[in-house]
Design an enzyme around this catalytic site. Structure first.
Site, PDB file in Angstrom:
ATOM      1  N   HIS A  17       0.834  -1.205   0.000  1.00 43.06           N
ATOM      2  CA  HIS A  17       0.000   0.000   0.000  1.00 43.06           C
ATOM      3  C   HIS A  17       0.877   1.266   0.000  1.00 43.06           C
ATOM      4  CE1 HIS A  17      -3.108  -2.693   2.208  1.00 43.06           C
ATOM      5  NE2 HIS A  17      -3.551  -2.516   0.993  1.00 43.06           N
ATOM      6  N   SER A 128      -2.801  -7.935   2.793  1.00 41.92           N
ATOM      7  CA  SER A 128      -3.182  -7.725   4.198  1.00 41.92           C
ATOM      8  C   SER A 128      -3.687  -9.030   4.816  1.00 41.92           C
ATOM      9  CB  SER A 128      -4.283  -6.672   4.294  1.00 41.92           C
ATOM     10  OG  SER A 128      -3.822  -5.427   3.868  1.00 41.92           O
TER      11      SER A 128
HETATM   12  P1  ADP Z   1      -9.777  -3.934  -0.690  1.00 45.34           P
HETATM   13  O1  ADP Z   1     -10.560  -4.593   0.402  1.00 45.34           O
HETATM   14  O2  ADP Z   1     -10.466  -2.770  -1.324  1.00 45.34           O
HETATM   15  O3  ADP Z   1      -9.165  -4.868  -1.709  1.00 45.34           O
HETATM   16  P2  ADP Z   1      -7.094  -3.627   0.298  1.00 45.34           P
HETATM   17  O4  ADP Z   1      -6.657  -2.866   1.488  1.00 45.34           O
HETATM   18  O5  ADP Z   1      -6.867  -5.087   0.307  1.00 45.34           O
HETATM   19  O6  ADP Z   1      -8.605  -3.244   0.126  1.00 45.34           O
HETATM   20  O7  ADP Z   1      -6.427  -3.028  -1.001  1.00 45.34           O
HETATM   21  C1  ADP Z   1      -6.591  -1.686  -1.381  1.00 45.34           C
HETATM   22  C2  ADP Z   1      -5.964  -1.471  -2.749  1.00 45.34           C
HETATM   23  O8  ADP Z   1      -4.558  -1.683  -2.677  1.00 45.34           O
HETATM   24  C3  ADP Z   1      -6.465  -2.440  -3.833  1.00 45.34           C
HETATM   25  O9  ADP Z   1      -6.475  -1.752  -5.067  1.00 45.34           O
HETATM   26  C4  ADP Z   1      -5.422  -3.527  -3.847  1.00 45.34           C
HETATM   27  O10 ADP Z   1      -5.351  -4.168  -5.108  1.00 45.34           O
HETATM   28  C5  ADP Z   1      -4.170  -2.699  -3.591  1.00 45.34           C
HETATM   29  N1  ADP Z   1      -3.107  -3.496  -2.983  1.00 45.34           N
HETATM   30  C6  ADP Z   1      -3.192  -4.322  -1.925  1.00 45.34           C
HETATM   31  N2  ADP Z   1      -1.989  -4.884  -1.654  1.00 45.34           N
HETATM   32  C7  ADP Z   1      -1.128  -4.403  -2.593  1.00 45.34           C
HETATM   33  C8  ADP Z   1       0.258  -4.630  -2.888  1.00 45.34           C
HETATM   34  N3  ADP Z   1       0.994  -5.492  -2.187  1.00 45.34           N
HETATM   35  N4  ADP Z   1       0.808  -3.952  -3.924  1.00 45.34           N
HETATM   36  C9  ADP Z   1       0.052  -3.120  -4.672  1.00 45.34           C
HETATM   37  N5  ADP Z   1      -1.260  -2.876  -4.469  1.00 45.34           N
HETATM   38  C10 ADP Z   1      -1.848  -3.504  -3.438  1.00 45.34           C
END
Ligand code: ADP
Length: 163
Positions: A17, A128
């Site tokens: 993130h 996550s």
């Molecule tokens: P959601 O429940 O909306 O998927 P997340 O917190 O899991 O929420 O993810 C938020 C955003 O960040 C999403 O677009 C997800 O694809 C992106 N994301 C999550 N982990 C990573 C990572 N390791 N690298 C790049 N983008 C990520």
């Protein structure tokens, strides 16, 4: 002013993130991170705790705001004059879900643009959900989350074992 929103659960906020936040700041002027008050996923931190942690991690970026949100993302954007959504893509497995949300948001607010940033190789395996699972069973995730997040996770774990 290019105002953007980066919506997600961020439970917890990972280095993946953080990478997306830092890279998006090269192309937008202000970024609001919108922490979804999600009731369906089993969470480690409350939305307010997540906001608190992320404000601490990102305090060196004055152009970044962190807020909770519930309801429709398009309404959040409308009221704040935001027309850019930032999302991260790790692997092909993220694509279908992201595509469906993109199409729906576009239908609801046609001048909303979504920008997808692809995870670099160091971050593409960080999620996550997996971080939570591994931490729960005592695995080391120190290199996958910012130090402040790691400390807060340790603290949370010790509170759980005490109670
Ligand atoms: P959601 O429940 O909306 O998927 P997340 O917190 O899991 O929420 O993810 C938020 C955003 O960040 C999403 O677009 C997800 O694809 C992106 N994301 C999550 N982990 C990573 C990572 N390791 N690298 C790049 N983008 C990520």
């Amino acid at each position: 002013m290019r105002n953007a929103v980066y919506p997600g659960s961020f439970d917890p906020f990972t280095n993946g993130h953080l990478d997306i936040v830092e890279r998006s700041l090269r192309v937008v002027d202000s970024l609001t991170i919108a922490v979804l008050k999600n009731t369906s996923k089993k969470s480690m931190f409350t939305p307010d705790e997540r906001v608190d942690i992320m404000r601490e991690v990102l305090k060196k970026y004055p152009q970044v705001k962190v807020e909770t949100f519930e309801g429709l993302l398009v309404d959040f954007c409308r009221t704040r004059n935001i027309r850019i959504v930032i999302r991260g893509l790790r692997a092909v497995s993220d694509f279908d879900y992201e595509h469906a949300i993109f199409l729906m948001n576009r239908k609801l607010l046609p001048d909303l643009e979504t920008m997808f940033l692809m995870a670099g190789s160091d971050n593409s395996f960080i999620s996550s959900t997996i971080v939570k699972e591994v931490a729960h069973f005592g695995g080391n995730i120190a290199d996958q989350v910012p130090a402040i997040v790691f400390e807060r996770m340790q603290k949370k774990k010790s509170q759980h074992t005490e109670s």
